[in-house]
Design a protein around this motif. Structure first.
Motif, mmCIF file in Angstrom:
data_model
loop_
_atom_site.group_PDB
_atom_site.id
_atom_site.type_symbol
_atom_site.label_atom_id
_atom_site.label_comp_id
_atom_site.label_asym_id
_atom_site.label_seq_id
_atom_site.Cartn_x
_atom_site.Cartn_y
_atom_site.Cartn_z
ATOM 1 N N GLU A 62 80.178 41.154 126.108
ATOM 2 C CA GLU A 62 80.490 42.101 125.033
ATOM 3 C C GLU A 62 81.969 42.129 124.726
ATOM 4 O O GLU A 62 82.398 42.195 123.573
ATOM 5 C CB GLU A 62 80.016 43.496 125.419
ATOM 6 C CG GLU A 62 78.677 43.827 124.809
ATOM 7 C CD GLU A 62 78.375 45.300 124.927
ATOM 8 O OE1 GLU A 62 78.648 46.044 123.979
ATOM 9 O OE2 GLU A 62 77.873 45.705 125.995
ATOM 10 N N MET B 93 84.116 39.730 125.111
ATOM 11 C CA MET B 93 84.522 38.532 124.394
ATOM 12 C C MET B 93 83.953 38.519 122.991
ATOM 13 O O MET B 93 84.578 37.976 122.069
ATOM 14 C CB MET B 93 84.072 37.306 125.164
ATOM 15 C CG MET B 93 84.807 37.199 126.488
ATOM 16 S SD MET B 93 84.706 35.563 127.185
ATOM 17 C CE MET B 93 83.052 35.171 126.811
ATOM 18 N N THR B 94 82.803 39.096 122.837
ATOM 19 C CA THR B 94 82.253 39.212 121.494
ATOM 20 C C THR B 94 83.196 40.018 120.613
ATOM 21 O O THR B 94 83.481 39.638 119.476
ATOM 22 C CB THR B 94 80.879 39.892 121.545
ATOM 23 O OG1 THR B 94 79.984 39.055 122.270
ATOM 24 C CG2 THR B 94 80.344 40.115 120.150
ATOM 25 N N SER C 2 86.275 37.890 119.911
ATOM 26 C CA SER C 2 85.974 36.773 119.030
ATOM 27 C C SER C 2 85.787 37.221 117.587
ATOM 28 O O SER C 2 86.311 36.597 116.665
ATOM 29 C CB SER C 2 84.733 36.051 119.519
ATOM 30 O OG SER C 2 84.419 34.985 118.670
ATOM 31 N N THR C 3 85.074 38.293 117.388
ATOM 32 C CA THR C 3 84.852 38.744 116.019
ATOM 33 C C THR C 3 86.167 39.138 115.359
ATOM 34 O O THR C 3 86.376 38.875 114.174
ATOM 35 C CB THR C 3 83.882 39.934 115.972
ATOM 36 O OG1 THR C 3 84.253 40.867 116.973
ATOM 37 C CG2 THR C 3 82.463 39.492 116.193
ATOM 38 N N ASP D 103 91.319 31.253 117.251
ATOM 39 C CA ASP D 103 90.306 30.907 118.237
ATOM 40 C C ASP D 103 90.487 31.693 119.522
ATOM 41 O O ASP D 103 91.574 32.175 119.825
ATOM 42 C CB ASP D 103 90.379 29.414 118.571
ATOM 43 C CG ASP D 103 89.731 28.580 117.493
ATOM 44 O OD1 ASP D 103 88.999 29.162 116.666
ATOM 45 O OD2 ASP D 103 89.958 27.363 117.457
ATOM 46 N N LEU D 104 89.402 31.775 120.244
ATOM 47 C CA LEU D 104 89.460 32.387 121.570
ATOM 48 C C LEU D 104 89.049 31.338 122.584
ATOM 49 O O LEU D 104 87.940 30.818 122.533
ATOM 50 C CB LEU D 104 88.500 33.578 121.645
ATOM 51 C CG LEU D 104 88.430 34.274 122.996
ATOM 52 C CD1 LEU D 104 89.760 34.942 123.308
ATOM 53 C CD2 LEU D 104 87.312 35.294 123.016
ATOM 54 N N THR D 105 89.937 31.024 123.479
ATOM 55 C CA THR D 105 89.552 30.080 124.525
ATOM 56 C C THR D 105 89.595 30.784 125.867
ATOM 57 O O THR D 105 90.381 31.714 126.066
ATOM 58 C CB THR D 105 90.449 28.817 124.548
ATOM 59 O OG1 THR D 105 91.509 29.019 125.481
ATOM 60 C CG2 THR D 105 91.033 28.524 123.195
#
Lengths: 343, 343
Positions: A82, A84-85, A88-89, A97-99
């Motif tokens: 959640e 990271m969601t 990311s959004t 970007d999300l790495t």
DNA sequence: TTTGACTCCGAAAGCGTTTTCGTCAAAGAT
DNA sequence: ATCTTTGACGAAAACGCTTTCGGAGTCAAA
């Protein structure tokens, strides 16, 4: 396919590539009319910029790193997804970007930081699982890597962070017990290497004081942040001559261990002794009786973390201007009730 | 800092940039001696290549995307962290990145795919939560996006995938019940949109047949993959005249719902009726009695997924050559016991 | 000596953007 | 009418690497 480039747009509009580029980046020295034209052609051709070319030219990686909190081979954070969601959004909106990065140990993490500071592959970092005295704050600051921490530390005043108001949460929880009629309220806290452990104890204490309840030092038990830790701590509480009627637990996991201990002593959680956890784990609702707890909007937290870091990277704000406290809310599910005999 | 570039190495060694570049990329037309020299200078100067320049020039993004399985606002996959840890560790070894993507709906996911196929930002994709009939296999194949699926589908024979041997797992689980003396073994399965639901039913059936036990269709209950789903399914089972003595559950979550139902009927899980879940959730150990289950080496799975995709991207293998089945193992914790009265 | 193959390396053209700088016409100020 | 400003755009260098191509040198065979 990837046929469309700046060049194709420029050709189609009889403009130069540089004009198109600046139109897309909303430079002031491009007229509104051409900006409009360019934007229309972009959608028409389905143009997608080559992010690598852009990042090379601009020097901005447009990429945030999230350091997965991996420690001692243990990792089962139900929030990770959640969180990271949320990040990311927030990032996809602006094309970043999300790495993810994994640090297997503290040394490994520091080494990772050093490499990053050299390679400049990432615009910034999000770290989590902060300790009471977390060296990473100083290390990252020294390396000049922009970062925002999920959680505070003792030396975070010049850094950017987002944290739950732990003190407030456990103040609220304890006050809630008081309002239910409890006076003998214990607290199972976490190891004091974690910053939130201290803060949560503080909240518990403050609520007791404000309610005119004297603090019984026997009612404070330290526990590992695990099921077994909670069980052991509750075992100790249950050895007291004068038992508490409510227990505030530092986490849901610990609370579930405590419930196990109670059952072993033939006590029903939420009856003879009320208890609450913290974290809002869904699985707390799946046990019998369902565990009362406190929740936080994890996804929003992730979104905020990302947005804060973007602001930091953009240089719009100083780290110390980006500090945010969010609030946790009580979620009554079944283990918080009035004491059986009001003392 | 990021002062070191190919140029600095070239200058220091009186070589051309191109030679240095090829030395680093292990071209055959560079002598061993210069390769050695170059590599030494690399560590000496702490050289880190600019990945964006490399990716721009080479056309290879060196970056894998993991599509976070977000559906209907629900997401609490406890494996996510471990899975990504496995992927990330495999990728960092070769200097690739792992970026996460979120798809909020199926349409959203397809749209995402299309964008990716145009922008070429990612070398390949890892998808998960595969359905029995998962359109994504065809879509991604048509878009020519290299991908490997975590889980199979009905039309995955030409694609690359890694999956648990679900049939085998539930075969083993059921056989285990038989070896404990059970003959009346029910199965709570998942919705048949999921491929694994079917496979797990199959395993259950096979084990029964092989054990000479006739399949009682009343002993098969479909459930949503949730706590409530499990509860409802078990409610139904408990309405039967002839109760099962063991229940094999499609997931730990469902199993915990089933346990709740049993308690509501004044039954003790693991006594009158044994049961097992699947997934190996740690929290299954935290409840009373601790839930027996089946585990898989999640981190290894993540590592394998990443490695498979890298091979696919490199063009070394065809998708259909990259298919892997891993095995799950029984984890006895407390709810799998011999029946109280051997029938 | 010539020819060919082979080894090793340099030159140079990209990759697709961003960004600085200069230009030129039109508008405004004097 | 001249000078300066302003608005809008093009030219071109840069970002740091990859990769193709060609060439110099060496050595053995013809």
């Amino acid at each position: 396919m990837s046929n469309s480039s700046l060049k194709s747009i420029a050709k189609k509009l009889s403009l130069s590539e540089s004009t198109v580029s600046r139109a897309l980046n909303d430079y002031k020295d491009i007229s509104q009319s051409t900006k409009k034209l360019v934007n229309e052609t972009v959608v028409e051709l389905g143009y997608q910029p080559n992010i690598f070319a852009r990042r090379l030219a601009s020097g901005n990686p447009e990429c945030l790193g999230f350091v997965i909190p991996w420690r001692d081979g243990q990792l089962n954070d139900p929030f990770l997804g959640e969180l990271m969601t949320g990040m990311s959004t927030a990032l996809t909106k602006i094309g970043w970007d999300l790495t993810v990065l994994v640090a297997k140990s503290f040394e490994n993490e520091v080494e990772l930081f050093k490499k990053l500071s050299m390679s400049k592959n990432l615009s910034g970092l999000i770290i989590s699982r902060t300790l009471r005295n977390d060296e990473r704050f100083k290390i990252l600051t020294d390396l000049k890597i922009p970062f925002v921490a999920h959680g505070r530390s003792i030396n975070c005043s010049n850094s950017s962070w987002l944290d739950v108001d732990n003190e407030r949460a456990f103040f609220d929880m304890t006050k809630h017990f008081v309002s239910l009629g409890h006076r003998k309220i214990a607290h199972i806290c976490g190891p004091n290497v974690y910053n939130f452990s201290i803060q949560r104890i503080e909240g518990w204490k403050k609520a007791l004081l404000e309610s005119g309840i004297q603090i019984n030092s026997e009612f404070l038990q330290v526990a590992d942040l695990s099921f077994d830790g909670g069980k052991i701590a509750m075992d100790k509480l249950l050895k007291l001559k004068d038992l508490p009627t409510a227990v505030s637990c530092v986490s849901d996991t610990v609370a579930m261990g405590a419930m196990q201990s109670m059952r072993n002593h033939n006590l029903s959680p939420g009856k003879e002794i009320s208890l609450m956890g913290y974290d809002g784990l869904e699985l707390g609702a799946w046990i019998d009786p369902p565990l009362s707890t406190m929740t936080q909007p994890i996804q929003t937290v992730g979104k905020n973390l990302a947005e804060m870091l973007v602001n930091l990277v953009d240089g719009k704000k100083k780290p110390s201007d980006l500090q945010k406290l969010v609030r946790a809310n009580i979620l009554r599910r079944g283990t918080d009730n009035s004491p059986m005999t009001i003392s």
